[in-house]
Design a protein around this motif. Structure first.
Motif, mmCIF file in Angstrom:
data_model
loop_
_atom_site.group_PDB
_atom_site.id
_atom_site.type_symbol
_atom_site.label_atom_id
_atom_site.label_comp_id
_atom_site.label_asym_id
_atom_site.label_seq_id
_atom_site.Cartn_x
_atom_site.Cartn_y
_atom_site.Cartn_z
ATOM 1 N N GLY A 1 0.841 -1.197 0.000
ATOM 2 C CA GLY A 1 0.000 0.000 0.000
ATOM 3 C C GLY A 1 0.873 1.242 0.000
ATOM 4 N N ALA A 2 0.237 2.382 0.174
ATOM 5 C CA ALA A 2 0.999 3.634 0.135
ATOM 6 C C ALA A 2 1.856 3.833 1.388
ATOM 7 N N THR A 3 1.422 3.288 2.509
ATOM 8 C CA THR A 3 2.235 3.422 3.727
ATOM 9 C C THR A 3 3.607 2.797 3.497
ATOM 10 N N SER B 1 -1.831 3.702 -3.838
ATOM 11 C CA SER B 1 -2.615 2.770 -3.042
ATOM 12 C C SER B 1 -3.855 2.372 -3.834
ATOM 13 N N HIS C 1 -6.637 0.810 -2.812
ATOM 14 C CA HIS C 1 -7.977 0.927 -2.210
ATOM 15 C C HIS C 1 -8.527 2.353 -2.246
#
Ligand SMILES: Cc1ncc(COP(=O)(O)O)c(C=O)c1O
Length: 403
Positions: free
Chosen positions: A73-75, A203, A205
């Protein structure tokens, strides 16, 4: 009658597009191969990952598949980009620049460089619309600056940054420019070549794909230090068996955007403006946060006059939205984004984020104006928004509010 809550929290996450689910299903059932396996099952999975990567390349305007690294994801992409790029450029003791309104994943990655690798950090402020001024980035540069990280679009107030102007400052000096594009990529707004960014976090989502998958765009020729090792996947930059169904879903979601199979952003902007104008007219004293024009088409961050946003939302369970000051840590601190644009703690507490998406209807807008207006007029008051900052016991997310 409302049968299920009106979903106005698309900046938190978006519903999975049915076409994306359809694309994923075979890889959750019959096509379960590991893409590293040298047999028929593995080859099918590897082909599916290749196709998905191509779709992500097209989404961001990358040159080729080598520039995309799948992450969770982006994290994770933010950490890989910031820590990985900084350490590869200068293993210890460099300087990095970011802004006061970044997502916590970016701020945490920067903090890691400071606390564990001897880096120094400059956090550049923003104006009242949440815009970073390129001149402030230029003024913050030091001889040992290796990386600048500026988000493309903000997750609370939607403001878009002038990345191309910032790249004009960083590129000639050989300083890398990273952007957290988790919020903007779903609108087809991220063109890495046009904006001149070297690294970008994505990301799925946030763009009607599945959760737990994202990517880092990494301009060809840039070296980064892997943060997760132990396997050769993703060219050694991110070890671990790829999440094939999720990658396929990410690719399918990206393809829907690049093939214009989704409603255009102007429809969202139209609905958002209707909602904005309706609420501004119905609740005098309300103000809009973020840039008036240069912000995400589905974003509406409103500061209501002396009204506790958390309590207002508690009173309208038919709307699923978020408080502008939502803290995900339960720390009780007001949003660092809202305070960075000059809001007081009380104003931050009175801030509501309504974020529209593909599935938002005209009727959702009409009902939301009615429900929010009625709740706002039912006397939910916090301390005056113009008063000085509160002591830090105020509750901003989760628990009952001390009135
Ligand atoms: C701007 C921004 N960056 C990063 C993230 C984290 O993304 P992910 O949930 O994919 O780790 C989010 C999502 O909340 C976001 O809005």
């Amino acid at each position: 009658m409302i049968t299920k809550p009106i979903y106005l929290d698309h900046q938190a996450t978006t519903p999975l597009d049915e076409r994306v689910l359809e694309a994923m299903l075979p890889y959750l059932t019959s096509q379960y191969g590991n893409p590293s396996s040298p047999h028929a099952y593995g080859r099918v999975a590897a082909r599916a990952v290749r196709t998905a990567r191509r779709h992500v390349v097209d989404l961001v305007g990358a040159k080729n598949e080598l520039e995309i690294v799948f992450t969770s994801g982006a994290t994770e992409a933010n950490h890989l980009a910031i820590v990985g790029a900084a350490l590869a450029a200068r293993p210890s003791g460099g300087h990095i620049i970011t802004t006061a309104i970044e997502h916590k994943a970016v701020l945490a990655a920067c903090r890691r460089l400071v606390e564990h690798h001897g880096y120094t950090l400059t956090r550049v402020g923003v104006d009242r619309h949440g815009r970073v001024h390129p001149a402030d980035i230029a003024a913050a540069l030091a001889p040992n600056t290796v990386l600048v990280s500026v988000m493309h679009a903000n997750n609370e107030i939607g403001t878009l940054q002038r990345l191309a102007a910032i790249a004009e400052i960083t590129a000639p000096r050989g300083i890398l420019l990273h952007t957290d594009a988790a919020q903007s990529a779903g609108y087809g707004l991220l063109d890495v070549a046009g904006l001149g960014v070297d690294l970008a976090s994505l990301s799925a989502h946030k763009l009607h794909g599945p959760k737990g998958i994202g990517a880092l765009y990494l301009r060809g020729g840039i070296g980064i230090t892997a943060q997760q090792t132990g396997g050769g996947q993703e060219r050694g930059l991110r070890a671990g068996t790829p999440n094939v169904p999720a990658i396929v879903g990410f690719g399918a979601a990206a393809r829907l955007i690049t093939s214009d199979a989704v409603p255009p952003p102007r429809r969202l902007r139209f609905l958002r403006d209707r909602l904005q104008n309706g609420l501004l007219a119905a609740i005098p004293g309300t103000s809009v946060n973020g840039h008036p024009h240069r912000r995400l088409p589905g974003n509406l961050s409103l500061t209501l006059p002396g009204i506790e946003a958390v309590e207002l939302l508690d009173r309208v369970p038919d709307i699923a939205a978020s408080t502008g000051s939502a803290c995900n840590t339960g720390s009780g601190e007001p949003s660092h984004v809202l305070t960075a644009i000059g809001l007081t703690r009380a104003q931050a507490r009175a801030t509501l984020r309504l974020s529209l998406g593909r599935t938002t209807t005209d009727n959702d807008i009409v009902q939301t104006i009615d429900l929010v207006t009625r709740a706002a007029h039912s006397n939910i008051h916090c301390s005056s928004p113009t008063e000085p900052p509160d002591p830090p016991q105020g509750r901003l997310c989760g628990n009952p509010i001390a009135r």
